[in-house]
Design a protein around this motif. Structure first.
Motif, mmCIF file in Angstrom:
data_model
loop_
_atom_site.group_PDB
_atom_site.id
_atom_site.type_symbol
_atom_site.label_atom_id
_atom_site.label_comp_id
_atom_site.label_asym_id
_atom_site.label_seq_id
_atom_site.Cartn_x
_atom_site.Cartn_y
_atom_site.Cartn_z
ATOM 1 N N ASN A 1 5.003 -5.470 -6.579
ATOM 2 C CA ASN A 1 4.001 -6.150 -5.766
ATOM 3 C C ASN A 1 3.005 -5.106 -5.295
ATOM 4 O O ASN A 1 3.101 -4.574 -4.190
ATOM 5 C CB ASN A 1 4.643 -6.875 -4.578
ATOM 6 N N VAL B 1 -0.158 -5.250 -4.437
ATOM 7 C CA VAL B 1 -1.027 -5.599 -3.309
ATOM 8 C C VAL B 1 -0.303 -5.378 -1.981
ATOM 9 O O VAL B 1 -0.818 -4.730 -1.062
ATOM 10 C CB VAL B 1 -1.514 -7.053 -3.417
ATOM 11 N N LEU B 2 0.930 -5.917 -1.873
ATOM 12 C CA LEU B 2 1.678 -5.792 -0.622
ATOM 13 C C LEU B 2 2.053 -4.345 -0.349
ATOM 14 O O LEU B 2 1.913 -3.847 0.785
ATOM 15 C CB LEU B 2 2.940 -6.663 -0.686
ATOM 16 N N ASP B 3 2.520 -3.661 -1.375
ATOM 17 C CA ASP B 3 2.925 -2.261 -1.247
ATOM 18 C C ASP B 3 1.759 -1.414 -0.750
ATOM 19 O O ASP B 3 1.882 -0.628 0.206
ATOM 20 C CB ASP B 3 3.412 -1.751 -2.604
ATOM 21 N N THR C 1 -1.155 -2.436 0.620
ATOM 22 C CA THR C 1 -1.727 -2.906 1.885
ATOM 23 C C THR C 1 -0.962 -2.367 3.088
ATOM 24 O O THR C 1 -1.557 -1.914 4.071
ATOM 25 C CB THR C 1 -1.756 -4.437 1.934
ATOM 26 N N VAL C 2 0.365 -2.412 3.029
ATOM 27 C CA VAL C 2 1.179 -1.948 4.159
ATOM 28 C C VAL C 2 0.967 -0.457 4.402
ATOM 29 O O VAL C 2 0.754 -0.021 5.547
ATOM 30 C CB VAL C 2 2.675 -2.246 3.910
ATOM 31 N N PHE D 1 10.769 -2.106 -0.336
ATOM 32 C CA PHE D 1 9.890 -2.017 -1.506
ATOM 33 C C PHE D 1 10.624 -1.473 -2.726
ATOM 34 O O PHE D 1 10.291 -1.816 -3.862
ATOM 35 C CB PHE D 1 8.675 -1.135 -1.192
#
Length: 376
Positions: free
Chosen positions: A337, A339-341, A343-344, A331
């Protein structure tokens, strides 16, 4: 005659019920859900920063979430600290202080030593290092919250002795807390401020009192909102308030995260506006959609359950944080990003919270452990 006897029995039974049980107000379900949501953000932050070893300066979500995560938690604590029917005298003051010390200090000390025994490479060195750090290896929150409650109890006791009841005392305390908050962003003048390059004041770190300066205004803000709840709801329901907050939050958050137009000494202004504005938006969101956060919905009952177990989760979750620095490196390299950051980190946080709740339920089987580990 029979009806008379029945009525007498009923009255006798009612008289044995404590008065506080009879007049006890129902819990605000959406507020419990909000506390659960905030706890998820707390664990997700620790997953990212400790588990993933993610650099918050390069993260696409951490700088934003850090603006309101802990302020919101202290806001809720201040909101719940105010009791409309609370009678202030020497006896109740002593009872409240004793209860808070037992609930917050004893469990914190136990888990602090357990954390250093399990996580730190060297137990003694870990205890000494974390004790002298303001954040106590993560276990600073309950200590700082206790300090806040003690200050608030002393204030409320003295306030109850005033003949004239008004908003002036609590607003005065709020303004004073903001003045101390401002000093945290003036490193040229105050040694406890961010960016100070000289020798730190060690006793402030040992007691974590310097952390009070950062968060006490949000505790008092929540307390004020609850004190004047009817008026606060009128303001929140007005046509102009929410759009104004949105505009202020967008401008202040952009300056904090991207523009950096103001000088260093004054960057606290947009940061302060962003923190108060963002926590207000989240608070209003849960209140507005309160029907979605009741026990009739899966999301509502899940968040409420987490919200009622925040102390357990907070104390235990440091023992279950993952060790995945590769994710943090990824990351840091591939940024922007959100959303991805997010969400994980939230997904892993939910797994950690699940293990915390299971562990808590196992320990709570014993009344002795339930009392001394979680203050219940």
């Amino acid at each position: 005659m029979m009806n008379f006897r029945i009525n007498v029995v009923i009255l006798q039974r009612i008289s044995k019920v404590p008065m506080e049980t009879v007049v006890k107000k129902p819990r605000l379900e959406w507020l419990d859900a909000l506390r659960g949501f905030t706890m998820i953000l707390v664990v997700a932050n620790h997953v990212s920063r400790v588990g993933f070893e993610q650099n918050w300066k390069f993260s696409s979500s951490l700088p934003f979430l850090l603006l309101f995560r802990m302020p919101l938690f202290f806001f809720i604590s201040g909101f719940l600290a105010y009791k409309t029917a609370q009678v202030w005298n020497a006896s109740t003051f002593k009872q409240l202080v004793t209860k808070k010390v037992k609930v917050q200090i004893i469990p914190t000390v136990i888990f602090f030593f357990l954390y250093n025994a399990v996580v730190s490479p060297n137990f003694i060195d870990g205890v000494i290092y974390h004790f002298h750090a303001a954040t106590k290896g993560g276990y600073w929150f309950t200590i700082v919250l206790l300090w806040m409650f003690l200050i608030y109890y002393v204030f409320s006791y003295l306030e109850s002795k005033l003949r004239i009841k008004s908003c002036v005392p609590i607003l005065t305390l709020f303004v004073i807390s903001l003045c101390f908050y401002e000093t945290c962003y003036m490193p040229k003048l105050f040694p406890w401020a961010q960016g100070y390059k000289g020798e730190p004041i060690q006793w402030l770190n040992d007691t974590s009192i310097n952390q009070i300066f950062y968060f006490f205004p949000f505790f008092l803000f929540g307390n004020i909102v609850h004190r004047y709840w009817d008026k606060a709801q009128q303001v929140m329901d007005s046509k102009w308030f929410y759009p104004t907050v949105i505009v202020v939050v967008i401008l202040s958050t952009m300056d904090v995260l991207k523009w950096h137009n103001l000088r260093f000494e004054w960057t606290n202004l947009p940061s302060t506006l962003a923190k108060f504005g963002l926590l207000t938006i989240v608070f209003m969101y849960f209140r507005y959609y309160k029907d979605h956060f009741t026990k009739r919905s899966v999301v509502g009952i899940s968040l409420q359950y987490i919200g009622r177990r925040t102390l357990d989760i907070y104390l235990i979750h440091f023992l279950f944080l993952p060790n995945l620095p590769t994710i943090g490196s990824f990351f840091d390299k591939y940024r922007h990003n959100f959303v991805l950051d997010t969400t994980v980190s939230v997904f892993i946080a939910l797994l950690v919270i699940g293990f915390c709740i299971i562990t808590s339920n196992i320990l709570r089987v014993s009344p002795f452990l339930r009392k001394y580990l979680f203050g219940r």
